[in-house]
Design a protein around this motif. Sequence first.
Motif, short mmCIF file in Angstrom:
data_model
loop_
_atom_site.label_atom_id
_atom_site.label_comp_id
_atom_site.label_asym_id
_atom_site.label_seq_id
_atom_site.Cartn_x
_atom_site.Cartn_y
_atom_site.Cartn_z
N GLY A 249 0.81 -1.22 0.00
CA GLY A 249 0.00 0.00 0.00
C GLY A 249 0.84 1.26 0.00
O GLY A 249 0.41 2.30 -0.50
N HIS A 250 2.06 1.17 0.54
CA HIS A 250 2.91 2.35 0.62
C HIS A 250 4.05 2.31 -0.39
O HIS A 250 5.09 2.95 -0.19
CB HIS A 250 3.40 2.56 2.06
CG HIS A 250 2.24 2.80 2.99
ND1 HIS A 250 1.53 3.97 3.00
CD2 HIS A 250 1.62 1.97 3.88
CE1 HIS A 250 0.53 3.87 3.88
NE2 HIS A 250 0.57 2.66 4.41
N CYS A 260 -0.18 10.80 0.94
CA CYS A 260 -0.55 9.64 1.75
C CYS A 260 -0.27 9.95 3.22
O CYS A 260 0.63 10.74 3.54
CB CYS A 260 0.26 8.42 1.31
SG CYS A 260 -0.14 6.92 2.26
N CYS A 262 1.24 8.29 5.28
CA CYS A 262 2.57 7.85 5.71
C CYS A 262 3.64 8.91 5.47
O CYS A 262 4.76 8.76 5.93
CB CYS A 262 2.95 6.56 4.99
SG CYS A 262 3.44 6.79 3.27
N ASN A 264 4.58 9.89 2.33
CA ASN A 264 4.94 9.85 0.90
C ASN A 264 3.83 10.49 0.07
O ASN A 264 2.71 10.68 0.54
CB ASN A 264 5.08 8.40 0.41
CG ASN A 264 6.22 7.66 1.08
OD1 ASN A 264 7.14 8.26 1.61
ND2 ASN A 264 6.14 6.34 1.05
N CYS A 267 1.33 7.02 -3.03
CA CYS A 267 1.30 5.62 -2.62
C CYS A 267 0.12 4.89 -3.29
O CYS A 267 -0.94 5.48 -3.50
CB CYS A 267 1.11 5.51 -1.11
SG CYS A 267 2.56 5.95 -0.15
ZN LIG Z 1 1.81 5.74 2.02
#
Ligand SMILES: [Zn+2]
Length: 399
Positions: A249-250, A260, A262, A264, A267
């Motif tokens: 997912g990432h 995203c 996270c 990033n 993603c």
């Molecule tokens: Zn991500």
Amino acid sequence: MKITSPRRIVGSNAERTRLHNRQVVLGHVSEQQPVGRAELARISGLSTQAVSNIIAELVEDGFLAEAGRQVAGRGLPALQYRLNGHGAAALGIEVRPDAMFGALVDLEGETLFTTRIALTDSAPASVAAAAREIRAGALVARPMKNQRLLGAGVVMPGPFGNVGISGAGQSALQGWGETDATALFEEALETAVIVENDATAAAVAERVRGVASGLRTYCFIYFGAGLGLGMVADGEVQRGAFGNAGEIGHVVVTPGGRQCACGNRGCLETYASRIAARTELAAAGIELASASDIERLYHENNPALMAWLDAAAAPLSQAIGMIENLFDPETVILGGAMPNAVLDHLIGGLSLAGGSVAVRPGRKTPRVMRGACGRLTAALGGAALVIHDTITPRIAAKT
Ligand SMILES: [Zn+2]
């Protein structure tokens, strides 16, 4: 969250050898049944006396049952044994941010009980309370009250431990920080617990009962809240050094793309996941409550859902091409918390790269398939992992 080693082996060397030999005998019976003790001794390399002792113990414990006699040469026909399907069962539990799923599966893979419990929050105390409720329901539903509970496989979204993408937005469970998940569930469920990530458990479930039966090397893209990848190579689950292999997912599929959680940009999860569908629908003023909402919207040909499906096709195709070239799987399976009709639509909309190691003459399986285990796939996989551990010897236990 912390995961204490799910593969810990305790006890003295003699005790470990005894457990290992039991697994060896159970494993051979599950593959060859019905089978007699002389044959078991021959294929296991154990002495006939050792096999006799182990069989007596396994019958006593309810794992094996007698299955008649077979005439072989002269003398008394040999007593045959098979797994006692109802003799023992394993609990599988999947924890999602908004719900928990439970399944009780017997030694031969038959599903005896399933349930879903809605969660108002996914804090450890709430999850532990729901786990106790699932256990109680499963024990009541057992066909035989003396059926042994082998343990529980608890399935949760990763990543596990403090890593760069820990707590990455809506797909992660909130408030688990330093919670020892294995210890928490062992206390709540009063049994041995294996904690596994959802995508890996789903991959195992498909091998036991679904479309991966007979496959040895394949990948499973799991739609939970986020997106995970389960990998089985030559029959063995691939976990990585810290249990976090497969955080597909990432993986960035569009440099500079959507933001995203996270940190990033671009993603895969921001395009092809329930979170992405939820975001797209929220922008159109539609709140998603469950997977059945997605199914209804799909059958209504909802424009926002269709726009999401269109946008997901290219990033997902790109990720599948990447997975094929990295792992050389027999197939890539799509499944999890998405209605079958939506998964079929996603698969139908893929434009898979021609430049892939998966393009070869004489393929026996399609490059991409939909999983057969449905929304319970991860919970069933949790139970399957426990059963697998019961009847498959671990290499580490040999010494
Ligand atoms: Zn991500």
